[in-house]
Design an enzyme around this catalytic site. Structure first.
Site, short mmCIF file in Angstrom:
data_model
loop_
_atom_site.label_atom_id
_atom_site.label_comp_id
_atom_site.label_asym_id
_atom_site.label_seq_id
_atom_site.Cartn_x
_atom_site.Cartn_y
_atom_site.Cartn_z
N TRP A 1 -18.35 8.43 22.31
CA TRP A 1 -18.39 7.91 20.95
C TRP A 1 -17.10 8.14 20.18
O TRP A 1 -16.91 7.56 19.12
CB TRP A 1 -19.55 8.55 20.19
CG TRP A 1 -20.76 7.70 20.18
CD1 TRP A 1 -21.45 7.24 21.28
CD2 TRP A 1 -21.44 7.19 19.03
NE1 TRP A 1 -22.53 6.48 20.87
CE2 TRP A 1 -22.56 6.45 19.50
CE3 TRP A 1 -21.25 7.30 17.66
CZ2 TRP A 1 -23.44 5.80 18.64
CZ3 TRP A 1 -22.13 6.68 16.80
CH2 TRP A 1 -23.21 5.92 17.30
N TYR B 1 -16.19 7.21 28.98
CA TYR B 1 -17.26 6.86 28.05
C TYR B 1 -17.41 7.89 26.94
O TYR B 1 -17.29 9.09 27.19
CB TYR B 1 -18.61 6.74 28.80
CG TYR B 1 -19.71 6.38 27.85
CD1 TYR B 1 -19.84 5.08 27.41
CD2 TYR B 1 -20.56 7.35 27.33
CE1 TYR B 1 -20.81 4.74 26.48
CE2 TYR B 1 -21.54 7.02 26.40
CZ TYR B 1 -21.65 5.72 25.99
OH TYR B 1 -22.60 5.39 25.06
N1 LIG Z 1 -30.37 14.21 28.34
C1 LIG Z 1 -29.84 13.24 27.59
N2 LIG Z 1 -28.55 12.91 27.73
C2 LIG Z 1 -28.01 11.94 26.96
C3 LIG Z 1 -28.80 11.23 26.03
C4 LIG Z 1 -30.18 11.56 25.93
O1 LIG Z 1 -30.95 10.93 25.17
N3 LIG Z 1 -30.66 12.58 26.71
N4 LIG Z 1 -28.23 10.24 25.27
C5 LIG Z 1 -27.08 9.56 25.82
C6 LIG Z 1 -26.43 8.70 24.82
S1 LIG Z 1 -27.42 7.49 24.10
C7 LIG Z 1 -25.12 8.78 24.52
S2 LIG Z 1 -24.44 7.57 23.52
C8 LIG Z 1 -24.26 9.84 25.09
C9 LIG Z 1 -23.23 10.39 24.10
O2 LIG Z 1 -22.23 11.05 24.79
P1 LIG Z 1 -20.76 11.22 24.15
O3 LIG Z 1 -20.39 10.03 23.37
O4 LIG Z 1 -19.86 11.65 25.24
O5 LIG Z 1 -21.04 12.43 23.16
P2 LIG Z 1 -20.17 12.99 21.95
O6 LIG Z 1 -20.66 14.37 21.70
O7 LIG Z 1 -20.20 12.05 20.82
O8 LIG Z 1 -18.73 13.12 22.60
C10 LIG Z 1 -17.59 12.67 22.02
C11 LIG Z 1 -16.47 13.63 22.38
O9 LIG Z 1 -15.25 13.05 21.94
C12 LIG Z 1 -14.50 14.02 21.21
N5 LIG Z 1 -13.71 13.25 20.22
C13 LIG Z 1 -14.07 12.82 19.00
N6 LIG Z 1 -13.07 12.12 18.42
C14 LIG Z 1 -12.06 12.10 19.31
C15 LIG Z 1 -10.76 11.52 19.31
O10 LIG Z 1 -10.33 10.87 18.36
N7 LIG Z 1 -10.00 11.70 20.43
C16 LIG Z 1 -10.45 12.40 21.51
N8 LIG Z 1 -9.65 12.50 22.57
N9 LIG Z 1 -11.65 12.99 21.52
C17 LIG Z 1 -12.45 12.82 20.45
C18 LIG Z 1 -15.48 14.95 20.61
O11 LIG Z 1 -14.88 16.20 20.37
C19 LIG Z 1 -16.58 14.97 21.69
O12 LIG Z 1 -16.37 16.00 22.61
O13 LIG Z 1 -25.08 10.93 25.56
C20 LIG Z 1 -26.05 10.48 26.49
N10 LIG Z 1 -26.69 11.64 27.10
N1 LIG Z 2 -28.42 12.49 14.23
C1 LIG Z 2 -28.11 11.73 15.29
N2 LIG Z 2 -28.40 10.40 15.27
C2 LIG Z 2 -28.10 9.64 16.35
C3 LIG Z 2 -27.46 10.19 17.48
C4 LIG Z 2 -27.18 11.58 17.48
O1 LIG Z 2 -26.65 12.15 18.46
N3 LIG Z 2 -27.52 12.31 16.37
N4 LIG Z 2 -27.13 9.37 18.55
C5 LIG Z 2 -27.08 7.93 18.32
C6 LIG Z 2 -27.12 7.20 19.59
S1 LIG Z 2 -25.71 7.19 20.56
C7 LIG Z 2 -28.20 6.52 20.03
S2 LIG Z 2 -28.12 5.65 21.50
C8 LIG Z 2 -29.42 6.50 19.24
C9 LIG Z 2 -30.64 6.73 20.14
O2 LIG Z 2 -31.76 6.27 19.52
P1 LIG Z 2 -33.15 6.34 20.30
O3 LIG Z 2 -32.96 5.86 21.67
O4 LIG Z 2 -34.14 5.70 19.43
O5 LIG Z 2 -33.37 7.92 20.30
P2 LIG Z 2 -33.89 8.98 21.32
O6 LIG Z 2 -33.87 10.22 20.51
O7 LIG Z 2 -33.19 8.98 22.62
O8 LIG Z 2 -35.36 8.49 21.65
C10 LIG Z 2 -36.32 8.28 20.65
C11 LIG Z 2 -37.59 8.95 21.02
O9 LIG Z 2 -38.19 8.34 22.15
C12 LIG Z 2 -39.17 9.23 22.61
N5 LIG Z 2 -39.40 8.99 24.03
C13 LIG Z 2 -38.69 9.46 25.09
N6 LIG Z 2 -39.21 9.00 26.24
C14 LIG Z 2 -40.28 8.23 25.89
C15 LIG Z 2 -41.21 7.46 26.63
O10 LIG Z 2 -41.20 7.37 27.85
N7 LIG Z 2 -42.15 6.77 25.90
C16 LIG Z 2 -42.23 6.81 24.54
N8 LIG Z 2 -43.15 6.10 23.93
N9 LIG Z 2 -41.36 7.54 23.83
C17 LIG Z 2 -40.39 8.22 24.49
C18 LIG Z 2 -38.66 10.63 22.36
O11 LIG Z 2 -39.68 11.40 21.77
C19 LIG Z 2 -37.47 10.40 21.45
O12 LIG Z 2 -37.46 11.21 20.32
O13 LIG Z 2 -29.42 7.48 18.22
C20 LIG Z 2 -28.23 7.45 17.44
N10 LIG Z 2 -28.42 8.32 16.31
MO LIG Z 3 -26.11 6.34 22.56
#
Ligand SMILES: Nc1nc2c(c(=O)[nH]1)N[C@H]1C(S)=C(S)[C@@H](COP(=O)(O)OP(=O)(O)OC[C@H]3O[C@@H](n4cnc5c(=O)[nH]c(N)nc54)[C@H](O)[C@@H]3O)O[C@H]1N2
Ligand SMILES: Nc1nc2c(c(=O)[nH]1)N[C@H]1C(S)=C(S)[C@@H](COP(=O)(O)OP(=O)(O)OC[C@H]3O[C@@H](n4cnc5c(=O)[nH]c(N)nc54)[C@H](O)[C@@H]3O)O[C@H]1N2
Ligand SMILES: [Mo]
Length: 767
Positions: free
Chosen positions: A112, A110
Site C-alpha cells: 500500500w 506489492y
Molecule cells: N492473514 C491475512 N493477511 C493479509 C490480509 C488478511 O486479511 N489476512 N489482508 C491482505 C490485504 S487485503 C492486503 S492489501 C495486504 C497489505 O499488505 P501491505 O500493503 O504490504 O501492508 P502495509 O502494512 O500497508 O505495508 C506497507 C509498507 O510500506 C512501507 N511504506 C509506506 N510508505 C512508504 C514509502 O513511501 N516508501 C517505501 N519504500 N515504503 C513505504 C510501510 O512502512 C509498510 O511497511 O495484506 C494482506 N494480508
Molecule cells: N482500519 C483499517 N481499515 C482497512 C484496512 C486496514 O488495514 N485497517 N485495510 C484495507 C484493505 S487493504 C482492504 S482490502 C479492506 C478489507 O476489507 P474486507 O475484506 O471487508 O475486510 P476483512 O477484515 O478482511 O474481512 C471482513 C470480515 O469478513 C469476515 N469473514 C472472514 N471470512 C469469512 C467467511 O468465510 N464468511 C463470512 N461470512 N465472513 C467472513 C471476517 O469476520 C472479517 O472481519 O479493508 C481496508 N480497510
Molecule cells: Mo487489501
C-alpha cells in the site's frame, strides 16, 4: 509549536509540530468522522524502529552478490554510506542483467505504500527499472483478487463494479433489507487507497436505519457490522452453502423470478439441476446448509422469503473471497440476486466489496488525477501476486492461471518498496525459506519491519510527513496539498533522489529524470490535473495557490449510481461484456477450462483445513485491524494501546476459552503444523464459538531461540496456508486457516521487532 495539516490513506489530521517533531495529531474539524489511526504517527514516525542509514546484511557483504551466506532474517547488518550502498546495487543490477537478463529481477513489490501522487513507492521503483530494461512485476492484489479474476467471466470487470456500486443514499431511500456476508466493518471504512478526505459512511448507514432499512450480518464476528443488526454466525467458508440453502427454498416456494432469469441470465437450468440435486449430488436445501454453516435452517428459509418480498441488497465483503475457493461465494451471490430479480433496481441486487474502503458506494472522483509515469516495461512476464513463495522456491516450474499453463521466472534479485511481505503474505515460515533463494534482496523502508530484516540491502526512506506531494485518493473527490512538516531522520531520503543517483551510476539518468527534479515533476503533474479538471468544467487553483491553500473538493460524478441499472433498462443496447452479454449463471468458458476447483456454475467446496481433519479444531479469521493500516504504524500509541502485554489481541469465545483454561488478558499460543505465535486473549461473545479472530499486521517477530521459531508478537500469517483460492485466479486465501490455541504460562519473551536490529558500523573504510 505549529499546527500543520497532514494527509494519509486514513484521512486528514492536524499535526502539532515542535522542534521538527510531531508531538500529536488532532482530528481535522471538517471531517465528520475522523480516524484515530492518525494518533499513531508521533510514536511511529519518530520511533525506535526507523531505518536511519543504508545497511547491508553482514553475510551478504562477505560474499557480495552470490548465493547468500548466513540466514536472511537472522543476520546482523552493517551500516554504510549512500555511496557504498548505491555502488553495490548498481553492480548487482548490472551483473544480473548481464547473466540472466532483466527477467532475473523481480519488482512485483506489492503493498500500500503511502498517500501522495508523486512519491508513490512502486511507481518510482517501476519507472527506474523500466529505464534499466524492465523487471518481472506482479498481477493483482491481496484485497479482491478472486473478484478481479472471476467477475469478468460472469458479469464484467470488477474494478468497474467498485466504481458502479449502488450508492448508500440510494439504498437509504429505496432499500428495505441489506443482507451482508462478512458484514461491513466500520473499522475498515476509515481507510481508502491514496487517501480519504471525508468519512461519510457513518452518516450513510445512519440514514438507512432512520428510513427503516434492516440489516442482517452473516459473519463469524458480530463486530463486522456496527449498530443495530441481526447477527447470524456461520463457520468461515460456508457462505456458498448458506446462499444455496436459501436459493433452494426460493425454488421450492416458487419465489424465484423466472422472467428476470430468462431475460438477463444464461445457464440457470444447469445450476438449478445441481441445486436441486438432480445431477447426482445431494439437494442443497436449508438443512444441508445448516449442517455446513451452523446457521439454523429455519432462519435461512424465513430470511429467503423476506428477501424475495422486500427490496433487498446482498453485500459480499471482500474478506469472504479472500478464502479457499473464494470465487464461489461471488458467483453464488450473483446467482442468488438474479433469482430474486432485483439486480439493477435502486436498493436491490448485489454488490461485492462494500467496506473495502470508506468511499465505495459513497463518493468517487470525476477524473484521474495526474500521476508519475512509469514508462514501458520491456519484460512481459508477470507473477500472480500471491505466488511469491511458489516462484522463489520453484523457478522454471509451471502453474495454472486462467486456463493456461505459465512458467515461473528465475528471480535473482528481489526488490521491495512500499510493501511488507513479512506481514502480508501467507505462511511466513514458508516465505522465510523462499526468501533464502535469490542472490540479492533489496528493501526500501521507513522502519525495520520484518521484511527489511529479511533483506540484504536496506535503504532508509522518507515518510509522507517528510516530503512534498499532491494528495488525491483513487476514489476520492478532493485534492489535498501535502507539505512536509518534518525532515527525514538520519540519512533517510526521498526515493526519487535515490533512484536519480542510482540512474547516474547506470547511465540512465536522463531517461529517468528527463532533466527534472522532484519539484519540477510535481508542477508538471499539477498541470496535467489542472487540464483534466478543465476538460470536466472544473477550475482548479494554480500550483502555488493550491500548495498554500486548503483541500479542494470537486464534484462527485455519480451520486445516484445503481449497479447494473443500464443493463436492466436495456440488455440489448447495454449488454454485459461477457460471452453471452448476460449474467452467466453457467459459464461455458469456465466449464471448458476443466478445473477441479472452479466448475461451470457456482459450487460449494469445504475449506481445505476443514477437510484435512487433523488441523484445528478452531477456525481462524484475520481481518484488518481497527488501530492501524495493515502493519503500518504498528509501533504507534493507538496500535500499542490495544495490545495485551505487547501482543496482538485474539478474540475467543467464552466456551472455547473455558475449555482451555484461558481468561481474558492471558497470553496464549496459537499453533498448527505451519507455525506458532503468541497473542493476547480477548474473551468475548462477539465471536462465534469455534472461531478465533487475530488481527492482521503485527510485525512478525520470530524467536530463533525457540525450536519452531515461534513469533513472539501475533502475526496470523505464521498460521495461514500458502495455497491459493483456486487454480483459476491464484488468489490469496488468508481467511481459511485452522489452529489450536493454548494458554501460555510464565513470562513471555520480549517483542524485539519494534527496536533496531543488531547493527555494526562498516569497518571496510568504504565510506
Ligand atoms: N492473514 C491475512 N493477511 C493479509 C490480509 C488478511 O486479511 N489476512 N489482508 C491482505 C490485504 S487485503 C492486503 S492489501 C495486504 C497489505 O499488505 P501491505 O500493503 O504490504 O501492508 P502495509 O502494512 O500497508 O505495508 C506497507 C509498507 O510500506 C512501507 N511504506 C509506506 N510508505 C512508504 C514509502 O513511501 N516508501 C517505501 N519504500 N515504503 C513505504 C510501510 O512502512 C509498510 O511497511 O495484506 C494482506 N494480508
Ligand atoms: N482500519 C483499517 N481499515 C482497512 C484496512 C486496514 O488495514 N485497517 N485495510 C484495507 C484493505 S487493504 C482492504 S482490502 C479492506 C478489507 O476489507 P474486507 O475484506 O471487508 O475486510 P476483512 O477484515 O478482511 O474481512 C471482513 C470480515 O469478513 C469476515 N469473514 C472472514 N471470512 C469469512 C467467511 O468465510 N464468511 C463470512 N461470512 N465472513 C467472513 C471476517 O469476520 C472479517 O472481519 O479493508 C481496508 N480497510
Ligand atoms: Mo487489501
Amino acid at each position: 509549536m505549529t499546527t500543520e495539516r497532514i494527509f494519509n490513506h486514513w484521512g486528514i489530521g492536524l499535526a502539532q509540530v515542535q522542534d521538527g517533531r510531531i508531538t500529536s495529531v488532532n482530528p481535522y474539524p471538517d471531517d465528520r468522522d475522523p480516524s484515530a489511526i492518525n494518533s499513531n504517527i508521533p510514536g511511529s514516525l519518530h520511533g525506535a524502529a526507523r531505518v536511519l542509514n543504508p545497511a547491508i546484511r553482514k553475510g551478504w557483504l562477505e560474499r557480495q552478490g552470490v548465493a547468500p551466506n548466513g540466514e536472511r532474517g537472522r543476520d546482523e547488518f552493517v551500516e554504510v554510506s549512500w555511496d557504498v550502498a548505491l555502488d553495490l546495487i548498481a553492480g548487482e543490477l548490472q551483473r544480473v542483467k548481464d547473466s540472466h537478463g532483466n527477467e532475473g529481477i523481480y519488482a512485483g513489490s506489492y503493498g500500500w505504500s503511502s498517500a501522495g501522487r508523486f512519491h508513490h513507492a512502486q511507481s518510482q521503483l517501476k519507472r527506474f527499472l523500466n529505464c534499466f530494461g524492465g523487471a518481472v512485476t506482479s498481477q493483482g492484489n491481496y484485497s479482491y483478487n478472486a473478484a478481479m479474476g472471476m467477475m469478468p467471466y460472469i458479469v464484467g470487470p470488477y474494478r468497474q463494479h467498485i466504481k458502479e456500486a449502488t450508492r448508500w443514499p440510494v439504498i437509504a431511500r429505496h432499500g428495505e433489507l441489506v443482507v451482508m456476508f462478512g458484514g461491513m466493518a466500520a473499522r475498515n471504512m476509515q481507510v481508502s487507497d491514496g487517501g480519504i478526505s471525508q468519512h461519510r459512511m457513518k452518516d450513510n448507514l445512519a440514514a438507512c436505519r432512520e428510513n427503516g432499512v434492516r440489516f442482517v450480518n452473516i459473519s463469524p464476528h458480530r463486530g463486522d457490522l456496527s449498530g443495530e443488526a441481526e447477527w447470524l454466525a456461520p463457520t468461515p467458508g460456508s457462505d456458498v452453502a448458506i446462499m444455496m440453502g436459501m436459493a433452494h427454498h426460493l425454488i421450492t416456494k416458487g419465489l424465484h423470478d423466472q422472467g428476470f432469469l430468462d431475460r438477463y441470465t444464461t445457464g440457470f437450468a444447469q445450476f438449478q439441476s445441481h441445486l436441486m440435486g438432480e445431477d447426482g449430488t445431494p439437494p442443497k436445501d436449508a438443512d444441508w446448509a445448516e449442517a455446513r454453516s451452523g446457521v439454523a435452517a429455519e432462519r435461512l428459509r424465513s430470511l429467503a422469503e423476506e428477501m424475495a418480498r422486500h427490496r433487498t441488497m446482498i453485500s459480499v465483503a471482500a474478506g469472504v473471497q479472500r478464502t479457499d475457493y473464494g470465487e464461489q461465494p461471488l458467483w453464488m451471490a450473483m446467482t442468488l440476486a438474479a433469482m430474486l430479480g432485483q439486480i439493477g433496481l435502486p436498493g436491490g441486487g448485489y454488490v461485492v466489496g462494500y467496506a473495502v474502503n470508506g468511499n465505495i458506494g459513497a463518493v468517487d472522483r470525476p477524473f484521474r488525477w495526474g500521476s508519475f509515469p512509469q514508462g514501458d516495461n520491456p519484460v512481459k512476464t508477470t507473477l500472480p501476486v500471491a505466488m511469491i513463495s511458489d516462484m522463489l522456491l520453484n523457478p522454471g516450474a509451471s502453474y495454472d492461471y486462467h486456463g493456461q499453463r505459465k512458467v515461473f521466472p528465475d528471480a535473482r534479485i528481489v526488490w521491495w518498496a512500499g510493501g511488507n511481505p513479512f506481514h502480508h503474505h501467507q505462511d511466513l515460515n514458508r516465505l522465510r525459506a523462499a526468501f533464502q533463494r535469490p542472490d540479492t534482496v533489496i528493501v526500501n523502508e521507513i522502519n525495520w519491519t520484518s521484511s527489511a530484516r529479511h533483506a540484504d540491502i536496506v535503504l532508509p526512506v522518507a515518510a509522507t510527513e517528510e516530503r512534498r506531494d499532491i494528495g488525491g485518493g483513487q476514489s476520492d473527490n478532493a485534492l489535498i496539498p501535502m507539505n512536509p512538516v518534518t525532515r527525514p531522520p538520519g540519512q533517510a531520503r526521498v526515493e526519487y533522489d535515490i533512484y536519480t543517483d542510482l540512474a547516474s551510476r547506470l547511465g540512465i539518468a536522463e531517461a529517468f529524470t528527463e532533466g527534472r527534479g522532484a519539484e519540477d515533476w510535481l508542477k508538471l503533474r499539477w498541470s496535467d490535473t489542472f487540464a483534466a479538471a478543465k476538460d470536466h468544467g472544473i477550475d482548479l487553483p494554480q500550483w502555488q495557490e493550491f500548495m498554500a491553500g486548503a483541500p479542494v473538493e470537486v464534484v462527485d460524478p455519480a451520486p445516484e449510481m445503481v449497479f447494473l441499472k443500464d443493463f436492466r433498462d436495456d440488455p440489448v443496447a447495454n449488454p454485459l461484456p461477457t460471452p453471452s452479454g448476460k449474467l452467466e449463471i453457467f459459464s461455458e468458458t469456465l466449464a471448458g477450462f476443466g478445473l477441479a476447483d472452479c466448475r461451470g456454475h457456482a459450487s460449494y467446496f469445504p475449506p481445505r483445513d476443514e477437510v484435512a481433519g487433523d488441523i484445528g479444531p478452531l477456525y481462524m479469521v484475520s481481518g484488518q485491524p481497527k488501530t492501524r493500516l495493515h502493519s503500518q504504524l504498528d509501533n504507534g500509541a493507538y496500535s500499542m494501546s490495544h495490545k495485551i502485554k505487547g501482543r496482538e489481541p485474539v478474540l475467543i469465545h467464552p466456551r472455547d476459552a473455558a475449555e482451555r483454561g484461558i481468561a481474558d488478558g492471558d497470553i496464549v499460543e496459537l499453533h498448527n503444523p505451519r507455525g506458532r505465535c503468541l497473542a493476547g486473549a480477548v474473551v468475548t461473545e462477539d465471536i462465534r464459538q469455534g472461531v478465533v479472530f487475530l488481527w492482521t499486521g503485527a510485525w512478525f517477530d520470530p524467536d530463533f531461540d525457540h525450536p519452531h521459531h515461534r513469533d513472539r508478537h501475533g502475526n496470523p500469517n505464521t498460521l495461514t496456508h500458502d495455497q491459493r483460492s483456486s487454480s483459476l485466479t491464484q488468489s490469496p486465501a488468508s481467511h481459511s486457516a485452522m489452529v489450536e490455541l493454548s494458554r501460555f504460562d510464565g513470562e513471555p519473551p520480549a517483542v524485539t521487532v519494534h527496536d533496531q536490529p543488531k547493527l555494526a558500523r562498516s569497518n571496510q573504510a568504504h565510506d
